[in-house]
Motif scaffolding. Structure first.
Motif, PDB file in Angstrom:
ATOM      1  N   LEU A 162       0.856  -1.182   0.000  1.00 54.87           N
ATOM      2  CA  LEU A 162       0.000   0.000   0.000  1.00 54.87           C
ATOM      3  C   LEU A 162       0.893   1.233   0.000  1.00 54.87           C
ATOM      4  N   ARG A 163       0.252   2.381  -0.232  1.00 53.16           N
ATOM      5  CA  ARG A 163       1.019   3.627  -0.286  1.00 53.16           C
ATOM      6  C   ARG A 163       1.727   3.894   1.029  1.00 53.16           C
ATOM      7  N   ALA A 164       1.053   3.638   2.153  1.00 52.54           N
ATOM      8  CA  ALA A 164       1.650   3.893   3.458  1.00 52.54           C
ATOM      9  C   ALA A 164       1.086   2.904   4.460  1.00 52.54           C
ATOM     10  N   VAL A 204      -1.458  -9.345  -0.272  1.00 52.60           N
ATOM     11  CA  VAL A 204      -2.502  -8.329  -0.394  1.00 52.60           C
ATOM     12  C   VAL A 204      -1.913  -7.124  -1.124  1.00 52.60           C
ATOM     13  N   ALA A 205      -2.561  -6.687  -2.207  1.00 51.70           N
ATOM     14  CA  ALA A 205      -2.021  -5.573  -2.987  1.00 51.70           C
ATOM     15  C   ALA A 205      -3.101  -5.013  -3.904  1.00 51.70           C
ATOM     16  N   PRO A 206      -2.905  -3.776  -4.369  1.00 51.56           N
ATOM     17  CA  PRO A 206      -3.799  -3.262  -5.411  1.00 51.56           C
ATOM     18  C   PRO A 206      -3.774  -4.166  -6.636  1.00 51.56           C
ATOM     19  N   ALA A 207      -4.869  -4.174  -7.389  1.00 49.34           N
ATOM     20  CA  ALA A 207      -5.010  -5.088  -8.520  1.00 49.34           C
ATOM     21  C   ALA A 207      -3.877  -4.953  -9.524  1.00 49.34           C
ATOM     22  N   SER A 208      -3.472  -3.722  -9.836  1.00 46.15           N
ATOM     23  CA  SER A 208      -2.418  -3.524 -10.832  1.00 46.15           C
ATOM     24  C   SER A 208      -1.087  -4.086 -10.342  1.00 46.15           C
ATOM     25  N   GLN A 225       4.668 -18.885  -3.683  1.00 43.84           N
ATOM     26  CA  GLN A 225       3.435 -19.651  -3.816  1.00 43.84           C
ATOM     27  C   GLN A 225       2.460 -19.238  -2.710  1.00 43.84           C
ATOM     28  N   PRO A 226       1.867 -18.056  -2.814  1.00 46.30           N
ATOM     29  CA  PRO A 226       0.931 -17.618  -1.769  1.00 46.30           C
ATOM     30  C   PRO A 226      -0.298 -18.515  -1.707  1.00 46.30           C
ATOM     31  N   ARG A 227      -0.773 -18.714  -0.501  1.00 47.47           N
ATOM     32  CA  ARG A 227      -1.974 -19.524  -0.284  1.00 47.47           C
ATOM     33  C   ARG A 227      -3.221 -18.733  -0.662  1.00 47.47           C
ATOM     34  N   GLN A 228      -3.182 -17.424  -0.386  1.00 50.79           N
ATOM     35  CA  GLN A 228      -4.293 -16.536  -0.726  1.00 50.79           C
ATOM     36  C   GLN A 228      -3.746 -15.277  -1.390  1.00 50.79           C
ATOM     37  N   VAL A 229      -4.460 -14.800  -2.393  1.00 48.93           N
ATOM     38  CA  VAL A 229      -4.109 -13.564  -3.087  1.00 48.93           C
ATOM     39  C   VAL A 229      -5.330 -12.656  -3.005  1.00 48.93           C
ATOM     40  N   ILE A 230      -5.144 -11.450  -2.472  1.00 43.33           N
ATOM     41  CA  ILE A 230      -6.268 -10.556  -2.191  1.00 43.33           C
ATOM     42  C   ILE A 230      -6.036  -9.212  -2.859  1.00 43.33           C
ATOM     43  N   SER A 231      -7.023  -8.780  -3.631  1.00 43.02           N
ATOM     44  CA  SER A 231      -6.962  -7.509  -4.347  1.00 43.02           C
ATOM     45  C   SER A 231      -7.674  -6.418  -3.549  1.00 43.02           C
ATOM     46  N   VAL A 232      -7.018  -5.252  -3.438  1.00 42.99           N
ATOM     47  CA  VAL A 232      -7.596  -4.122  -2.710  1.00 42.99           C
ATOM     48  C   VAL A 232      -7.380  -2.841  -3.516  1.00 42.99           C
ATOM     49  N   GLN A 254     -11.315 -10.360  -3.354  1.00 43.79           N
ATOM     50  CA  GLN A 254     -11.386  -8.903  -3.361  1.00 43.79           C
ATOM     51  C   GLN A 254     -11.837  -8.390  -1.998  1.00 43.79           C
ATOM     52  N   LEU A 255     -11.233  -7.292  -1.562  1.00 49.43           N
ATOM     53  CA  LEU A 255     -11.697  -6.547  -0.399  1.00 49.43           C
ATOM     54  C   LEU A 255     -12.131  -5.173  -0.875  1.00 49.43           C
ATOM     55  N   TYR A 256     -13.296  -4.754  -0.419  1.00 50.66           N
ATOM     56  CA  TYR A 256     -13.823  -3.445  -0.782  1.00 50.66           C
ATOM     57  C   TYR A 256     -13.876  -2.623   0.495  1.00 50.66           C
TER      58      TYR A 256
END
Length: 457
Positions: A162-164, A204-208, A225-232, A254-256
């Motif tokens: 994330l940015r910060a 966990v990271a932004p989609a891009s 080899q991550p077990r989970q990949v989460i887009s934020v 996805q997390l919103y």
């Protein structure tokens, strides 16, 4: 002491969310929502100065609030009278690794600012803990949960880009969870090197960023080899979904979430569900067919700073059919972006009508059918400047491929009964690493003889 309070509320929220009883039908969900809303309006909202003199017996009696309204009267939207300047100073100090005391142990933080203007928010230790507990209970897979709970298992490794960093995220960092933050400003090679060393089980990271990392994995520049990949933080585009699936063999969740709260998360079927047990979301429909809406958010969990009928700029498209997972909360087909991601074109009568970004994304994807792999787009930007649409592509396209995209966009607009735009190809321009990706954006609407808002459905 503040951390103990946050951890206690995190545990309570986690247990209730993960193993507690939840509504089994839409009717039960709406009844629960109404009970929590009434309690919130009658018992909590009156302590916030902005609402102290408002009629609070029904939600629709309260005013709709937007970001500009809240920033202009920031001290009246929190119960401690903290000014916007004080919150900004505390958030900036926190980003720099320091602390600035606020009343009642409050923490100030920044939103990432999709529009370019950072929002600032306040949360109490209780709210931080509740947020963390809800988040962990919602996103952890069964295998990740087992590792978290088994005392003899190694700590669960989570890396987020994330940015910060923020106190919200460090709340969950502790005995059973090793959470590492990586800045978006790191060079790509260093991102991969650090990620390789940390070897996260949850990424966990932004989609891009996820798309970029997945392509680095495919190119042999990364081996995790991550077990989970989460887009934020960004709209999850189809090309990034494919890249993640090809690199790691799993559909990204996805997390919103945003300044206004934890708004939703995806289910096992891959659809994003709104967090309606803890929020009430009123739709402001953007078209007569009710296929897309802008949400008004009322958050029952926030007491330090009130978010009541808070209008977001996001455009949400609900799922037309019930979600296969069976959850009663509203499922989304996708988040299409912000309201100004819509482009505008005149119809045959001269009235401006919206062109939704999803139709444009599909047109650009359709134009690439049959292209060789080496010619495929890595990224693009489509920006409206009045009657002109500026198209940026990476890599630069041949005349043939550029014509195919322009033709696909023209066909999409013509099929909708709209006058085709003038499209101009311009050179690629890099954006700051901390900026959210916005592939489609209206900077300036076309001028017509008619009132655009009166004409638009």
């Amino acid at each position: 002491m503040k951390r103990l309070i946050a951890v206690a509320h995190m545990v309570v929220a986690f247990v209730r969310q993960r193993w507690g009883k939840h509504p089994g039908s839409r009717a039960e969900l709406l009844m629960l929502q109404q009970r929590r809303l009434v309690r919130f309006l009658c018992q909590d909202l009156g302590a916030v100065p902005f609402y102290a003199t408002e009629e609070r017996h029904t939600l629709d009696a309260l005013p709709i609030v937007d970001k500009a309204t809240m920033l202009a009267a920031f001290d009246r939207f929190n119960r401690y009278g903290i000014t916007h300047a004080q919150a900004l100073a505390a958030a900036e100090r926190a980003e720099a690794g320091g602390t600035l005391e606020l009343p009642a142990g409050l923490t100030a933080g920044f939103s990432s600012g999709t529009s370019g203007a950072r929002g600032v928010f306040l949360v109490s230790p209780r709210e931080r803990g509740t947020w963390a507990g809800l988040l962990l209970a919602t996103v952890l897979s069964p295998s990740s949960l087992r590792q978290l709970l088994l005392p003899w298992a190694p700590r669960l490794r989570v890396v987020f880009f994330l940015r910060a960093n923020s106190a919200l995220y460090t709340t969950v960092n502790g005995w059973r969870l090793r959470l590492e933050w990586l800045s978006l400003t790191l060079p790509a090679a260093e991102q991969c090197a650090r990620l390789q060393t940390l070897d996260p089980q949850i990424l966990v990271a932004p989609a891009s960023v996820l798309g970029t990392l997945a392509r680095a994995q495919a190119a042999g520049q990364l081996a995790i080899q991550p077990r989970q990949v989460i887009s934020v933080a960004e709209v999850l585009e189809d090309d990034d979904v494919r890249a993640v699936e090809q690199a790691w063999g799993k559909l990204p969740a996805q997390l919103y979430q945003c300044t206004e709260g934890f708004l939703g998360a995806s289910c096992e079927a891959g659809h994003l569900h709104l967090n309606e047990e803890h929020l009430l979301i009123e739709p402001e429909w953007l078209d007569s067919a009710r296929t897309r809406f802008r949400p008004l958010v009322t958050d029952f969990t926030r007491r330090s700073q009130a978010f009541v009928r808070f209008r977001l700029d996001d455009v949400l498209r609900p799922l037309l059919n019930p979600c296969p997972c069976g959850r009663p909360s509203l499922a989304l087909a996708r988040i299409e972006g912000r309201s100004d991601d819509r482009l505008w074109l005149p119809d045959g009568t001269g009235c401006l009508q919206p062109v939704f970004p999803d139709a444009l994304r599909h047109a650009i994807a359709r134009a690439q059918a049959g292209w060789p792999v080496e010619a495929a787009l890595q990224d693009y930007r489509l920006e409206q400047q009045g009657v002109l649409w500026l198209l940026r592509t990476r890599p630069a396209l041949s005349k043939e491929h550029l014509f195919a995209i322009e033709q696909a966009l023209h066909d999409t607009c013509s099929d909708a009964g709209l006058l085709a735009p003038k499209i101009e190809s311009v050179s690629w321009a890099n954006e700051p690493a901390t900026a959210k990706r916005r592939r489609i954006r209206c900077v300036q609407m076309p001028l017509t003889q008619n009132d655009a808002l009166a004409c638009a459905s």
